[in-house]
Design a protein around this motif. Structure first.
Motif, PDB file in Angstrom:
ATOM      1  N   LYS A  99       6.587 -35.922  17.152  1.00 12.43           N
ATOM      2  CA  LYS A  99       5.295 -35.720  17.300  1.00 12.43           C
ATOM      3  C   LYS A  99       4.766 -37.278  16.731  1.00 12.43           C
ATOM      4  CE  LYS A  99       4.042 -30.855  17.702  1.00 12.43           C
ATOM      5  NZ  LYS A  99       2.873 -30.131  17.107  1.00 12.43           N
ATOM      6  N   ILE A 100       5.162 -37.691  15.812  1.00 17.45           N
ATOM      7  CA  ILE A 100       4.856 -38.923  15.114  1.00 17.45           C
ATOM      8  C   ILE A 100       5.214 -40.225  15.891  1.00 17.45           C
ATOM      9  CG2 ILE A 100       4.452 -39.965  12.756  1.00 17.45           C
ATOM     10  CD1 ILE A 100       5.302 -37.368  11.563  1.00 17.45           C
ATOM     11  N   LYS A 101       4.051 -41.021  16.173  1.00 18.04           N
ATOM     12  CA  LYS A 101       4.396 -42.122  17.104  1.00 18.04           C
ATOM     13  C   LYS A 101       3.958 -43.148  16.402  1.00 18.04           C
ATOM     14  CE  LYS A 101       6.330 -39.527  20.498  1.00 18.04           C
ATOM     15  NZ  LYS A 101       7.713 -39.641  20.806  1.00 18.04           N
ATOM     16  N   LYS A 102       4.510 -44.367  16.801  1.00 19.02           N
ATOM     17  CA  LYS A 102       3.918 -45.641  16.404  1.00 19.02           C
ATOM     18  C   LYS A 102       2.761 -45.727  17.677  1.00 19.02           C
ATOM     19  CE  LYS A 102       6.533 -47.326  12.931  1.00 19.02           C
ATOM     20  NZ  LYS A 102       5.860 -47.179  11.726  1.00 19.02           N
ATOM     21  N   ILE A 103       1.849 -46.782  17.282  1.00 17.08           N
ATOM     22  CA  ILE A 103       0.859 -46.906  18.582  1.00 17.08           C
ATOM     23  C   ILE A 103       1.329 -47.481  19.930  1.00 17.08           C
ATOM     24  CG2 ILE A 103       0.209 -49.066  17.894  1.00 17.08           C
ATOM     25  CD1 ILE A 103      -2.136 -46.381  18.891  1.00 17.08           C
ATOM     26  N   ASP A 104       2.342 -48.442  19.841  1.00 19.33           N
ATOM     27  CA  ASP A 104       2.780 -48.929  21.073  1.00 19.33           C
ATOM     28  C   ASP A 104       3.684 -47.816  22.066  1.00 19.33           C
ATOM     29  OD1 ASP A 104       1.661 -51.524  20.447  1.00 19.33           O
ATOM     30  OD2 ASP A 104       3.588 -52.155  19.741  1.00 19.33           O
ATOM     31  N   ARG A 105       4.578 -47.316  21.310  1.00 21.49           N
ATOM     32  CA  ARG A 105       5.268 -46.080  21.861  1.00 21.49           C
ATOM     33  C   ARG A 105       4.306 -45.051  22.413  1.00 21.49           C
ATOM     34  NH1 ARG A 105      10.337 -43.110  20.660  1.00 21.49           N
ATOM     35  NH2 ARG A 105      10.572 -41.831  22.489  1.00 21.49           N
ATOM     36  N   ILE A 146       2.967 -32.766   8.184  1.00 20.93           N
ATOM     37  CA  ILE A 146       2.185 -31.396   8.110  1.00 20.93           C
ATOM     38  C   ILE A 146       1.349 -31.261   9.168  1.00 20.93           C
ATOM     39  CG2 ILE A 146       0.135 -30.218   6.830  1.00 20.93           C
ATOM     40  CD1 ILE A 146       1.578 -31.555   4.142  1.00 20.93           C
ATOM     41  N   ILE A 147       0.690 -32.269   9.584  1.00 18.65           N
ATOM     42  CA  ILE A 147      -0.355 -32.349  10.839  1.00 18.65           C
ATOM     43  C   ILE A 147       0.530 -32.194  11.951  1.00 18.65           C
ATOM     44  CG2 ILE A 147      -1.885 -33.704  12.294  1.00 18.65           C
ATOM     45  CD1 ILE A 147      -3.287 -32.648   9.707  1.00 18.65           C
ATOM     46  N   ALA A 148       1.328 -32.812  12.173  1.00 21.51           N
ATOM     47  CA  ALA A 148       2.542 -32.690  13.355  1.00 21.51           C
ATOM     48  C   ALA A 148       2.847 -31.208  13.279  1.00 21.51           C
ATOM     49  CB  ALA A 148       3.534 -33.816  13.385  1.00 21.51           C
ATOM     50  N   SER A 206      -1.387 -26.965  17.566  1.00 24.28           N
ATOM     51  CA  SER A 206      -2.689 -27.430  18.223  1.00 24.28           C
ATOM     52  C   SER A 206      -2.153 -28.964  18.420  1.00 24.28           C
ATOM     53  CB  SER A 206      -3.767 -27.366  17.593  1.00 24.28           C
ATOM     54  OG  SER A 206      -3.937 -27.642  16.240  1.00 24.28           O
ATOM     55  N   VAL A 207      -1.576 -29.860  17.636  1.00 21.56           N
ATOM     56  CA  VAL A 207      -1.234 -31.153  17.636  1.00 21.56           C
ATOM     57  C   VAL A 207      -0.034 -31.660  18.636  1.00 21.56           C
ATOM     58  CG1 VAL A 207      -0.985 -33.028  16.071  1.00 21.56           C
ATOM     59  CG2 VAL A 207      -2.485 -31.268  15.431  1.00 21.56           C
ATOM     60  N   ASP A 208      -0.232 -32.514  19.418  1.00 20.29           N
ATOM     61  CA  ASP A 208       0.539 -33.006  20.199  1.00 20.29           C
ATOM     62  C   ASP A 208       1.154 -34.138  19.570  1.00 20.29           C
ATOM     63  OD1 ASP A 208       0.709 -31.174  22.575  1.00 20.29           O
ATOM     64  OD2 ASP A 208      -1.556 -31.705  22.529  1.00 20.29           O
ATOM     65  N   PHE A 209       0.545 -35.198  19.166  1.00 23.06           N
ATOM     66  CA  PHE A 209       0.747 -36.465  18.550  1.00 23.06           C
ATOM     67  C   PHE A 209       0.140 -36.689  17.261  1.00 23.06           C
ATOM     68  CE2 PHE A 209       1.630 -36.890  22.997  1.00 23.06           C
ATOM     69  CZ  PHE A 209       3.004 -37.056  22.968  1.00 23.06           C
ATOM     70  N   VAL A 210       0.824 -37.694  16.537  1.00 27.03           N
ATOM     71  CA  VAL A 210       0.116 -38.080  15.291  1.00 27.03           C
ATOM     72  C   VAL A 210       0.423 -39.761  15.199  1.00 27.03           C
ATOM     73  CG1 VAL A 210       0.215 -38.205  12.826  1.00 27.03           C
ATOM     74  CG2 VAL A 210       0.451 -35.908  13.976  1.00 27.03           C
ATOM     75  N   VAL A 211      -0.867 -40.505  15.043  1.00 21.89           N
ATOM     76  CA  VAL A 211      -0.289 -41.864  14.905  1.00 21.89           C
ATOM     77  C   VAL A 211      -1.087 -42.293  13.500  1.00 21.89           C
ATOM     78  CG1 VAL A 211      -2.425 -42.469  16.164  1.00 21.89           C
ATOM     79  CG2 VAL A 211      -0.583 -44.076  16.003  1.00 21.89           C
ATOM     80  N   ILE A 212      -0.307 -43.069  12.743  1.00 21.07           N
ATOM     81  CA  ILE A 212      -1.114 -43.395  11.414  1.00 21.07           C
ATOM     82  C   ILE A 212      -1.589 -44.986  11.683  1.00 21.07           C
ATOM     83  CG2 ILE A 212      -0.367 -44.193   9.310  1.00 21.07           C
ATOM     84  CD1 ILE A 212       2.043 -42.208   9.173  1.00 21.07           C
ATOM     85  N   LEU A 268     -10.538 -28.548  23.847  1.00 23.12           N
ATOM     86  CA  LEU A 268     -11.373 -29.334  24.780  1.00 23.12           C
ATOM     87  C   LEU A 268     -10.415 -30.197  25.835  1.00 23.12           C
ATOM     88  CD1 LEU A 268     -13.966 -30.315  21.996  1.00 23.12           C
ATOM     89  CD2 LEU A 268     -14.078 -28.699  23.880  1.00 23.12           C
ATOM     90  N   GLY A 269      -9.183 -30.130  25.693  1.00 22.30           N
ATOM     91  CA  GLY A 269      -8.510 -30.993  26.656  1.00 22.30           C
ATOM     92  C   GLY A 269      -7.106 -30.620  26.582  1.00 22.30           C
ATOM     93  N   ASP A 270      -5.953 -31.187  27.104  1.00 25.22           N
ATOM     94  CA  ASP A 270      -4.756 -30.989  27.334  1.00 25.22           C
ATOM     95  C   ASP A 270      -3.889 -31.415  25.893  1.00 25.22           C
ATOM     96  OD1 ASP A 270      -5.105 -29.631  29.938  1.00 25.22           O
ATOM     97  OD2 ASP A 270      -5.614 -31.772  30.553  1.00 25.22           O
ATOM     98  N   VAL A 271      -4.106 -32.414  25.747  1.00 30.38           N
ATOM     99  CA  VAL A 271      -3.104 -33.362  24.693  1.00 30.38           C
ATOM    100  C   VAL A 271      -4.061 -33.696  23.710  1.00 30.38           C
ATOM    101  CG1 VAL A 271      -1.595 -35.035  24.294  1.00 30.38           C
ATOM    102  CG2 VAL A 271      -1.599 -33.813  26.582  1.00 30.38           C
ATOM    103  N   LEU A 272      -3.828 -33.357  22.277  1.00 30.02           N
ATOM    104  CA  LEU A 272      -4.386 -33.771  21.240  1.00 30.02           C
ATOM    105  C   LEU A 272      -3.643 -34.832  20.332  1.00 30.02           C
ATOM    106  CD1 LEU A 272      -6.769 -33.508  19.372  1.00 30.02           C
ATOM    107  CD2 LEU A 272      -5.692 -31.740  18.017  1.00 30.02           C
ATOM    108  N   VAL A 273      -4.343 -35.988  20.264  1.00 26.61           N
ATOM    109  CA  VAL A 273      -3.811 -36.926  19.365  1.00 26.61           C
ATOM    110  C   VAL A 273      -4.561 -37.141  18.015  1.00 26.61           C
ATOM    111  CG1 VAL A 273      -3.438 -39.437  19.311  1.00 26.61           C
ATOM    112  CG2 VAL A 273      -3.062 -38.535  21.525  1.00 26.61           C
ATOM    113  N   VAL A 274      -4.063 -37.045  16.899  1.00 27.69           N
ATOM    114  CA  VAL A 274      -4.579 -37.299  15.916  1.00 27.69           C
ATOM    115  C   VAL A 274      -4.235 -38.429  15.387  1.00 27.69           C
ATOM    116  CG1 VAL A 274      -4.776 -36.236  13.458  1.00 27.69           C
ATOM    117  CG2 VAL A 274      -4.480 -34.680  15.396  1.00 27.69           C
ATOM    118  N   GLY A 275      -5.281 -39.295  14.744  1.00 25.18           N
ATOM    119  CA  GLY A 275      -5.203 -40.708  14.344  1.00 25.18           C
ATOM    120  C   GLY A 275      -5.190 -40.193  12.788  1.00 25.18           C
TER     121      GLY A 275
END
Length: 160
Positions: free
Chosen positions: A5-11, A83-85, A89-95, A50-57
């Motif tokens: 679930k943890i992705k680099k921004i470009d990917r 931990i967040i991933a 409820s979390v679909d993706f995490v981007v640092i 509130l939506g379908d896919v949750l991205v956490v920055g």
């Protein structure tokens, strides 16, 4: 698996673009999420609803230090991301390394930007950008009495 679930921004940008084409609504939120507690979990569950896919920055360690001071974060960015991933409820995490998530928001163009109600009158970063292309910005009520700062204070009081 949390690591996937943890992705680099470009990917993540490519993946979000593909997901949007399928008609799903993308929700974005962000924060430090240091010392994860029930208030965080509740907040992320509300954001996801509130939506379908949750991205956490997620703020990088350097970013957290600039915002919260030299004693933070207590948990390093890689552990915080995992931990967040791990949350359902979390679909993706981007640092992100900057002090704000604006560049991530611009790259991902979510349908909805969500922040806690404590940001109601503070000027939510990315709000104008999102509104300009028809996206929405919402705040959600936070769990009363639950914050990382209050948790740190409680630990210090009990273990001095």
């Amino acid at each position: 698996m949390p690591g996937t679930k943890i992705k680099k921004i470009d990917r993540l940008k490519k993946e979000i673009s593909r997901i949007k084409k399928s008609g799903k609504r993308i929700v974005f939120t962000n924060g430090c999420f240091d010392l994860l507690h029930y208030g965080h979990v509740m907040y992320l569950e509300k954001a996801k609803s509130l939506g379908d896919v949750l991205v956490v920055g997620l703020n990088s360690d350097a970013s957290v230090r600039r915002i919260k001071g030299s004693r933070r974060p207590l948990i390093n960015q890689n552990d915080r991301a995992k931990i967040i991933a791990a949350l359902e409820s979390v679909d993706f995490v981007v640092i992100f390394g900057s002090d704000t998530p604006l560049e991530a928001i611009k790259a991902l163009k979510p349908d909805l930007l969500v922040k806690g109600s404590d940001w109601q009158n503070k000027g939510i970063v990315g709000a104008e950008f999102i509104k300009n292309y028809g996206g929405r910005v919402l705040t959600v009520k936070l769990a009363d009495g639950r914050s990382t700062s209050s948790l740190i204070k409680k630990i210090l009081e009990r273990y001095r």
